[in-house]
Write a protein that holds these residues in place. Sequence first.
Motif, PDB file in Angstrom:
ATOM      1  N   MET A   1     -13.081  -3.767   2.180  1.00  0.00           N
ATOM      2  CA  MET A   1     -12.848  -4.664   3.317  1.00  0.00           C
ATOM      3  C   MET A   1     -13.307  -3.980   4.596  1.00  0.00           C
ATOM      4  SD  MET A   1      -8.672  -4.968   3.811  1.00  0.00           S
ATOM      5  CE  MET A   1      -8.299  -4.851   2.078  1.00  0.00           C
ATOM      6  N   SER A   2     -13.590  -4.772   5.610  1.00  0.00           N
ATOM      7  CA  SER A   2     -14.169  -4.210   6.832  1.00  0.00           C
ATOM      8  C   SER A   2     -13.151  -3.352   7.565  1.00  0.00           C
ATOM      9  CB  SER A   2     -14.632  -5.339   7.742  1.00  0.00           C
ATOM     10  OG  SER A   2     -13.500  -6.062   8.194  1.00  0.00           O
ATOM     11  N   TRP A   5     -10.284  -5.284   9.243  1.00  0.00           N
ATOM     12  CA  TRP A   5      -9.202  -5.730   8.370  1.00  0.00           C
ATOM     13  C   TRP A   5      -8.422  -4.548   7.792  1.00  0.00           C
ATOM     14  CZ3 TRP A   5      -7.055  -9.995   8.953  1.00  0.00           C
ATOM     15  CH2 TRP A   5      -7.788 -11.134   9.317  1.00  0.00           C
ATOM     16  N   THR A   8      -6.064  -3.664  10.495  1.00  0.00           N
ATOM     17  CA  THR A   8      -5.111  -4.754  10.719  1.00  0.00           C
ATOM     18  C   THR A   8      -4.038  -4.746   9.630  1.00  0.00           C
ATOM     19  OG1 THR A   8      -6.965  -6.020  11.573  1.00  0.00           O
ATOM     20  CG2 THR A   8      -4.931  -7.234  11.137  1.00  0.00           C
ATOM     21  N   VAL A   9      -4.494  -4.604   8.383  1.00  0.00           N
ATOM     22  CA  VAL A   9      -3.546  -4.622   7.265  1.00  0.00           C
ATOM     23  C   VAL A   9      -2.573  -3.461   7.401  1.00  0.00           C
ATOM     24  CG1 VAL A   9      -3.314  -4.326   4.776  1.00  0.00           C
ATOM     25  CG2 VAL A   9      -5.066  -5.850   5.677  1.00  0.00           C
ATOM     26  N   VAL A  12      -0.157  -4.050  10.463  1.00  0.00           N
ATOM     27  CA  VAL A  12       0.811  -5.135  10.271  1.00  0.00           C
ATOM     28  C   VAL A  12       1.844  -4.754   9.204  1.00  0.00           C
ATOM     29  CG1 VAL A  12       1.106  -7.527   9.555  1.00  0.00           C
ATOM     30  CG2 VAL A  12      -0.798  -6.904  11.035  1.00  0.00           C
ATOM     31  N   HIS A  16       5.758  -4.172  10.009  1.00  0.00           N
ATOM     32  CA  HIS A  16       6.774  -5.003   9.357  1.00  0.00           C
ATOM     33  C   HIS A  16       7.876  -4.149   8.758  1.00  0.00           C
ATOM     34  CE1 HIS A  16       4.696  -8.774   9.886  1.00  0.00           C
ATOM     35  NE2 HIS A  16       5.712  -9.367   9.302  1.00  0.00           N
ATOM     36  N   VAL A  92      -9.172  -2.655 -13.137  1.00  0.00           N
ATOM     37  CA  VAL A  92     -10.327  -2.502 -14.031  1.00  0.00           C
ATOM     38  C   VAL A  92     -10.179  -1.241 -14.884  1.00  0.00           C
ATOM     39  CG1 VAL A  92     -12.798  -2.018 -14.072  1.00  0.00           C
ATOM     40  CG2 VAL A  92     -11.914  -3.827 -12.608  1.00  0.00           C
TER      41      VAL A  92
END
Lengths: 294, 204
Positions: A1-2, A5, A8-9, A12, A16, A92
């Motif tokens: 992911m960039s 993000w 951000t992840v 956040v 939380h 996987v």
Amino acid sequence: MSNFWHWTVIIVVIAHIVAYLWLLLATSKKKVDKREDNTTGHVWDDDLMELDNPMPRWWLWLFVLTIVFSLGYLYLYPGLGNIKGSKEWTSVDEFKTAYEANTEARNRSFAGFINKPIEELIKDENAMLIGKRIFSNNCALCHGSDAAGAVGFPNLTDDDWNWGGEFDNILTTITGGRMGVMPAFAPALGEEGTKQVAAYVRSLSGIDHDTSLAAEGEQKFGMFCAACHGPDAKGNDMFGAPNLTDDIWLHGSHEIIETALYEGLNGNMPTQKDILDENRIKLVAAYVYSLSNQ
Amino acid sequence: MSKHEKIEKNIGLMGVMVAVVISFAGIIEIAPLMSQASVVEPVPGLEPRNPLELAGQNVYVSEGCYNCHSQQVRPFVDETLRYGHYSVAGESVYDRPFQWGSKRTGPDLARVGGRYSNEWHEIHLMDPRSVVPTSNMPGYPWLADTPVDIEQTVESMKVLKMLGHPYSDDDIANAAASLTDKTQLDALVAYLQDLGTAMPRSYQ
């Protein structure tokens, strides 16, 4: 992911967790100004009141535990953006490990008989049991659970083989599939010619036919049909051309001869090598071979 | 009135605040996927469905095939042994709506393409019990007499192009011609034979 993000992840999620912890501590410390009768003063529906009993301690501790668990989980497993977690776990990889273990187990159980020559293999009860199961799972949909075939799908229990009935032929058929193509002869034969050839083909299997038409048809058969079905009409394994001198009709009955000549016919056995591995193909081929070679 | 009471006694305000709190989970779990290559980019070799296959997909959806068939091979050994390589997200970028599902009354169809012959599919769709005696799938005999909806298929292509499916103007212009005289049965079989063929069929 960039990168955006990723961060951000992380922000956040951490925010939380901290917020939940704060909420937990703040609310547990907060004093509610209670009345003398231990109610909060909230009143609903005229007389429904709220008591201010503290929540059980152990229950509050469970909340703390979930927060501790989440931190441990996020340390071990992927969850924070692109961070892989200390175990570097992926679904996987988990699948690969399980698949390899399964392949090993399968090969171990095949090891006892997979290299036996075919004549011995078909006498091995375990091999035939496994072969039958592979057949039921993969082949029975077309050839039937009793392998006796259906209209358009060959019977595998008799001695009539379009692509050869030796073990190696069956192995090739299952591995690579087969594509039987009979072209349409409408342009070459016309309506009259079709009737003549059909009558001749009927005469080959001793079915009621018009003898004068059949006599005309014999020569046309030699010109158009013998190339694949052979001059004696006994078929040819190379092209999957069926023997026309017996009374076995893959596509139902002799009544379709005219349509087959006129419009052509296709038969397609799909390749199985992408679905089954070599060992399983060998076992199911041996099972099919055993049906007509007891 | 305390803050607590204000929220507790105002259901509209509480609803909004609950939605705000829950939306954080949505943002964290869903939004990053929308920009992740493995999810939004097609696997190598994947083509958008041709007009006949697309018409077949519309038949698949309108007949409710998804009520009994999933299209998602999960990454478990038993599933890959039965159905083939597990499904990956890049395979369904041209499926709108996607047909993953989780309800399996019938088998998974994610890799059914090429598994059976066209003839088998035709017989089986018309009358499943003529080839699989124990099947509980209903027959769909009317598909053979119903022509594909050409206009609807062309419209589908235009909408999908708007959503980013790489159809060229030629593809759309020629679509109607390639659908003349085709039945819904032809379309559905073409669709089924295309399912899962962009990936290696087996995991070995």
